[in-house]
Design a protein around this motif. Structure first.
Motif, short mmCIF file in Angstrom:
data_model
loop_
_atom_site.label_atom_id
_atom_site.label_comp_id
_atom_site.label_asym_id
_atom_site.label_seq_id
_atom_site.Cartn_x
_atom_site.Cartn_y
_atom_site.Cartn_z
N SER A 2 0.88 -1.41 0.30
CA SER A 2 0.41 -0.07 -0.27
C SER A 2 0.56 1.15 -0.06
N THR A 3 1.74 1.08 0.18
CA THR A 3 2.54 2.24 0.69
C THR A 3 3.34 2.60 -0.40
N ILE A 4 4.22 1.62 -1.36
CA ILE A 4 4.57 1.63 -2.34
C ILE A 4 3.58 1.80 -3.56
N ILE A 5 2.01 1.61 -2.95
CA ILE A 5 1.06 2.36 -4.28
C ILE A 5 0.75 3.30 -4.12
N SER A 6 1.09 3.92 -3.04
CA SER A 6 0.39 6.02 -2.36
C SER A 6 1.69 6.30 -2.93
N ARG A 7 2.97 5.71 -3.34
CA ARG A 7 3.73 6.69 -3.80
C ARG A 7 3.91 6.83 -4.98
N LEU A 8 2.99 5.61 -6.06
CA LEU A 8 3.56 5.96 -7.54
C LEU A 8 2.68 6.02 -7.82
N VAL A 9 1.32 5.96 -7.12
CA VAL A 9 -0.06 7.34 -7.80
C VAL A 9 0.23 9.35 -7.88
N THR A 10 1.29 9.12 -7.17
CA THR A 10 1.86 10.32 -6.63
C THR A 10 2.49 10.96 -8.50
N LYS A 11 3.15 10.38 -8.87
CA LYS A 11 3.40 9.76 -10.51
C LYS A 11 2.99 10.21 -11.49
N PRO A 12 2.50 11.25 -11.51
CA PRO A 12 1.48 11.57 -13.38
C PRO A 12 2.25 11.18 -14.21
N GLU A 13 3.03 10.53 -14.42
CA GLU A 13 3.88 10.37 -16.20
C GLU A 13 3.46 9.04 -16.55
N LEU A 14 2.90 8.06 -15.15
CA LEU A 14 2.43 6.68 -15.10
C LEU A 14 1.50 6.80 -15.37
N ARG A 15 0.50 7.65 -15.04
CA ARG A 15 -0.89 7.69 -15.41
C ARG A 15 -1.70 6.33 -14.89
N LEU A 16 -1.51 6.81 -13.71
CA LEU A 16 -2.91 5.77 -13.00
C LEU A 16 -4.30 6.07 -12.23
N GLY A 17 -4.76 4.62 -12.44
CA GLY A 17 -6.05 5.08 -11.79
C GLY A 17 -6.52 4.36 -11.25
N PHE A 18 -7.48 4.27 -10.60
CA PHE A 18 -7.73 2.78 -9.46
C PHE A 18 -9.79 3.15 -9.87
N SER A 19 -9.36 0.97 -10.39
CA SER A 19 -10.97 1.12 -9.90
C SER A 19 -11.90 1.01 -8.48
N VAL A 20 -13.49 0.98 -8.83
CA VAL A 20 -13.99 0.96 -7.59
C VAL A 20 -14.39 0.06 -7.14
N SER A 21 -14.39 -0.71 -5.96
CA SER A 21 -14.86 -2.19 -5.70
C SER A 21 -16.03 -2.77 -5.56
N ALA A 22 -16.59 -3.74 -6.16
CA ALA A 22 -17.85 -4.31 -5.37
C ALA A 22 -18.16 -4.48 -4.41
N THR A 23 -18.66 -4.66 -3.13
CA THR A 23 -18.89 -5.43 -2.19
C THR A 23 -20.36 -5.46 -1.73
N SER A 24 -20.56 -6.86 -0.39
CA SER A 24 -22.05 -7.48 -0.37
C SER A 24 -22.25 -6.83 0.50
N ARG A 25 -21.63 -5.63 1.62
CA ARG A 25 -21.83 -5.54 2.65
C ARG A 25 -22.01 -4.40 3.11
N ALA A 26 -22.41 -3.90 3.98
CA ALA A 26 -23.74 -2.71 3.54
C ALA A 26 -22.48 -1.17 3.85
N PRO A 27 -22.62 -0.27 3.39
CA PRO A 27 -22.28 1.00 3.86
C PRO A 27 -21.65 1.01 5.06
N ARG A 28 -20.61 1.47 5.74
CA ARG A 28 -20.25 2.54 6.60
C ARG A 28 -19.54 3.13 7.02
N GLY A 29 -20.21 3.63 7.77
CA GLY A 29 -20.44 5.32 8.15
C GLY A 29 -19.98 6.37 7.19
N GLU A 30 -19.57 7.02 6.74
CA GLU A 30 -19.67 8.49 5.96
C GLU A 30 -19.76 7.26 4.19
#
Length: 190
Positions: free
Chosen positions: A17-45
């Protein structure tokens, strides 16, 4: 131009997770994330479509049967998580490279499905003893939980040879640079 898929997998406490958080700050890599699906209920906000796509268990299973998931897993009885094909297409279709943080089984499933359009990277701890030290150093889990995580880590490490490449995280800065270089060669320079 369609983006590529970069899959990172690693045992808990390896620094993925730390490696990924560093990589996503590098715009030249053009990294995007997908939104996962879950069968659990939403938590908090949490909002549907932002943190997760929240589905009933029945709707989740209908999507599984329809082949709408690239990978999915029932993590706890009745609680499933997965990545929708539509999310992979959304991110790569706009030309971004999709970076995915998934477990070993999910990573290998995605790699099988997308073949040469996906790069599967396994982040390896320098050793099980170092991993144990890191997990204990977090001071967030009981000893029983740490022992379970270590047993799972040893199991997961057995799949490292099935990945396209392995990066040993014995030095965080070097590991980030190594993963960045592999992404650059695979997704940008090709």
């Amino acid at each position: 131009m369609k983006g590529k898929i970069i899959i990172l997998s690693a045992p808990s406490g390896t620094g993925k997770s730390t490696i990924i958080s560093r990589l996503v700050t590098k715009p030249e890599l053009r990294l995007g994330f997908s939104v996962s699906a879950t069968s659990r209920a939403p938590r908090g906000e949490e909002k549907d479509g932002k943190e997760y796509f929240f589905l009933s268990h029945a709707d989740f299973m209908k999507k599984v049967e329809a082949g709408d998931f690239v990978e999915w897993e029932e993590v706890y009885q009745g609680t499933c998580y997965g990545t929708l094909v539509s999310e992979v297409e959304r991110v790569t279709g706009r030309g971004d490279n999709l970076i995915m943080d998934v477990d070993v089984k999910g990573a290998l499933s995605i790699k099988r499905r997308y073949g040469n359009d996906a790069l599967a990277i396994f982040i390896m701890p320098p050793g099980i003893d170092v991993l144990a030290e890191r997990l204990r150093g977090r001071a967030t889990d009981s000893e029983e939980t740490i022992l379970k995580r270590l047993a799972k880590a040893e199991y997961e490490m057995g799949f490292a040879g099935d990945f396209d490449t392995v990066v040993v995280n014995d030095d965080l800065e070097r590991a980030v640079e190594e993963v960045e270089t592999k992404i650059q060669v695979f997704a940008i320079d090709n």
